[in-house]
Design a protein around this motif. Sequence first.
Motif, PDB file in Angstrom:
ATOM      1  N   ARG A  32      16.698 143.946  43.570  1.00  0.00           N
ATOM      2  CA  ARG A  32      16.038 142.765  44.274  1.00  0.00           C
ATOM      3  C   ARG A  32      16.506 141.505  43.913  1.00  0.00           C
ATOM      4  NH1 ARG A  32      10.551 143.434  45.809  1.00  0.00           N
ATOM      5  NH2 ARG A  32      10.064 145.445  46.598  1.00  0.00           N
ATOM      6  N   GLU A  33      16.789 141.349  42.503  1.00  0.00           N
ATOM      7  CA  GLU A  33      17.270 140.244  41.911  1.00  0.00           C
ATOM      8  C   GLU A  33      18.720 139.853  42.657  1.00  0.00           C
ATOM      9  OE1 GLU A  33      16.916 140.963  37.773  1.00  0.00           O
ATOM     10  OE2 GLU A  33      14.651 140.362  37.810  1.00  0.00           O
ATOM     11  N   ARG A  34      19.574 140.677  42.577  1.00  0.00           N
ATOM     12  CA  ARG A  34      21.146 140.486  43.185  1.00  0.00           C
ATOM     13  C   ARG A  34      20.625 140.035  44.824  1.00  0.00           C
ATOM     14  NH1 ARG A  34      24.273 145.777  42.631  1.00  0.00           N
ATOM     15  NH2 ARG A  34      22.269 146.667  42.587  1.00  0.00           N
ATOM     16  N   GLN A  69      23.057 139.448  55.947  1.00  0.00           N
ATOM     17  CA  GLN A  69      24.456 139.876  55.417  1.00  0.00           C
ATOM     18  C   GLN A  69      24.150 140.275  53.814  1.00  0.00           C
ATOM     19  OE1 GLN A  69      26.202 135.642  55.129  1.00  0.00           O
ATOM     20  NE2 GLN A  69      27.393 136.201  56.910  1.00  0.00           N
ATOM     21  N   ALA A  70      23.105 139.807  53.194  1.00  0.00           N
ATOM     22  CA  ALA A  70      22.895 140.351  51.869  1.00  0.00           C
ATOM     23  C   ALA A  70      22.263 141.868  52.019  1.00  0.00           C
ATOM     24  CB  ALA A  70      21.924 139.412  51.210  1.00  0.00           C
ATOM     25  N   ALA A  71      21.592 142.176  53.108  1.00  0.00           N
ATOM     26  CA  ALA A  71      20.957 143.257  53.160  1.00  0.00           C
ATOM     27  C   ALA A  71      22.280 144.486  53.528  1.00  0.00           C
ATOM     28  CB  ALA A  71      20.257 143.560  54.528  1.00  0.00           C
ATOM     29  N   LEU A  72      23.301 143.820  54.397  1.00  0.00           N
ATOM     30  CA  LEU A  72      24.517 144.840  54.615  1.00  0.00           C
ATOM     31  C   LEU A  72      25.224 144.996  53.492  1.00  0.00           C
ATOM     32  CD1 LEU A  72      26.015 146.304  56.910  1.00  0.00           C
ATOM     33  CD2 LEU A  72      27.197 143.981  57.142  1.00  0.00           C
ATOM     34  N   PHE A 101      24.156 144.784  50.192  1.00  0.00           N
ATOM     35  CA  PHE A 101      23.567 146.035  49.238  1.00  0.00           C
ATOM     36  C   PHE A 101      23.118 147.035  49.945  1.00  0.00           C
ATOM     37  CE2 PHE A 101      23.559 141.456  47.392  1.00  0.00           C
ATOM     38  CZ  PHE A 101      24.073 141.890  46.236  1.00  0.00           C
ATOM     39  N   GLU A 102      23.297 147.274  50.890  1.00  0.00           N
ATOM     40  CA  GLU A 102      23.045 148.507  51.816  1.00  0.00           C
ATOM     41  C   GLU A 102      21.622 148.744  51.798  1.00  0.00           C
ATOM     42  OE1 GLU A 102      25.562 151.924  50.049  1.00  0.00           O
ATOM     43  OE2 GLU A 102      27.448 150.895  50.829  1.00  0.00           O
ATOM     44  N   VAL A 103      20.643 147.872  52.146  1.00  0.00           N
ATOM     45  CA  VAL A 103      19.479 147.848  52.523  1.00  0.00           C
ATOM     46  C   VAL A 103      19.164 147.719  53.824  1.00  0.00           C
ATOM     47  CG1 VAL A 103      18.824 147.485  50.000  1.00  0.00           C
ATOM     48  CG2 VAL A 103      18.584 145.676  51.653  1.00  0.00           C
ATOM     49  N   SER A 104      18.075 148.007  54.368  1.00  0.00           N
ATOM     50  CA  SER A 104      17.740 147.611  55.918  1.00  0.00           C
ATOM     51  C   SER A 104      17.286 146.139  55.705  1.00  0.00           C
ATOM     52  CB  SER A 104      16.438 148.253  56.086  1.00  0.00           C
ATOM     53  OG  SER A 104      15.149 147.951  55.467  1.00  0.00           O
ATOM     54  N   PRO A 105      17.866 145.503  56.932  1.00  0.00           N
ATOM     55  CA  PRO A 105      17.517 144.188  56.959  1.00  0.00           C
ATOM     56  C   PRO A 105      15.902 143.627  57.103  1.00  0.00           C
ATOM     57  CG  PRO A 105      18.954 144.907  58.786  1.00  0.00           C
ATOM     58  CD  PRO A 105      18.449 146.107  58.171  1.00  0.00           C
ATOM     59  N   SER A 106      14.903 144.747  57.261  1.00  0.00           N
ATOM     60  CA  SER A 106      13.670 144.430  57.342  1.00  0.00           C
ATOM     61  C   SER A 106      13.102 144.327  55.861  1.00  0.00           C
ATOM     62  CB  SER A 106      12.662 145.440  58.082  1.00  0.00           C
ATOM     63  OG  SER A 106      12.923 146.631  57.677  1.00  0.00           O
ATOM     64  N   ALA A 107      13.786 145.120  55.186  1.00  0.00           N
ATOM     65  CA  ALA A 107      13.391 145.312  53.676  1.00  0.00           C
ATOM     66  C   ALA A 107      13.867 143.982  52.960  1.00  0.00           C
ATOM     67  CB  ALA A 107      14.088 146.452  53.035  1.00  0.00           C
ATOM     68  N   ALA A 108      15.070 143.663  53.358  1.00  0.00           N
ATOM     69  CA  ALA A 108      15.667 142.279  52.493  1.00  0.00           C
ATOM     70  C   ALA A 108      14.666 141.126  53.242  1.00  0.00           C
ATOM     71  CB  ALA A 108      17.112 141.964  52.954  1.00  0.00           C
ATOM     72  N   VAL A 109      14.523 140.994  54.314  1.00  0.00           N
ATOM     73  CA  VAL A 109      13.493 140.074  55.073  1.00  0.00           C
ATOM     74  C   VAL A 109      12.132 139.840  54.338  1.00  0.00           C
ATOM     75  CG1 VAL A 109      12.113 139.099  57.041  1.00  0.00           C
ATOM     76  CG2 VAL A 109      14.694 139.817  57.225  1.00  0.00           C
ATOM     77  N   LYS A 110      11.502 141.112  54.132  1.00  0.00           N
ATOM     78  CA  LYS A 110      10.376 141.084  53.662  1.00  0.00           C
ATOM     79  C   LYS A 110      10.493 140.918  52.005  1.00  0.00           C
ATOM     80  CE  LYS A 110       8.441 144.773  56.595  1.00  0.00           C
ATOM     81  NZ  LYS A 110       8.108 146.082  56.605  1.00  0.00           N
ATOM     82  N   LEU A 111      11.353 141.067  51.450  1.00  0.00           N
ATOM     83  CA  LEU A 111      11.519 140.544  49.949  1.00  0.00           C
ATOM     84  C   LEU A 111      11.983 139.106  49.806  1.00  0.00           C
ATOM     85  CD1 LEU A 111      12.358 141.077  47.128  1.00  0.00           C
ATOM     86  CD2 LEU A 111      14.944 141.534  47.741  1.00  0.00           C
ATOM     87  N   MET A 112      12.367 138.384  50.657  1.00  0.00           N
ATOM     88  CA  MET A 112      12.798 137.198  50.734  1.00  0.00           C
ATOM     89  C   MET A 112      11.436 136.290  50.956  1.00  0.00           C
ATOM     90  SD  MET A 112      15.430 136.718  49.364  1.00  0.00           S
ATOM     91  CE  MET A 112      15.333 135.127  49.539  1.00  0.00           C
TER      92      MET A 112
END
Length: 117
Positions: A10-12, A25-28, A30-41
């Motif tokens: 999460r911190e990375r 780009q960050a989701a790609l 770190f190999e997480v789904s784009p929706s997970a990265a959007v929700k995290l941010m």
Amino acid sequence: MPAPLSRDLRERIVRAVEGGSSIRQAALRFEVSPSAAVKLMRRFRQSGSPAPARFGGHRRPILAPHEALVRALLDAKADISLKEIQAELHRHGIMVGATSTISRWLRRAGLTHKKRA
């Protein structure tokens, strides 16, 4: 049930996005789904922390406050069915969605709705 992303990951992701990378780009990277990265941010921007939200927990049984009423129903009619208990609860304004809810609560409370001979 899925587990939350690790604190380190999460911190990375947050550092990458804060450093100029897009969320996708960050989701790609770190190999997480784009929706997970959007929700995290979204969570990071609202709370200031990348920590996950509370996960799981104990839910108080819906029938706990109405134990006296259920016991009275069982005492009044020894061979009452789960459907009849559900209908009586509904008459008293207590909405129980499924008879399995009543059955589980009775079992946990050590009560029985079976015929007593």
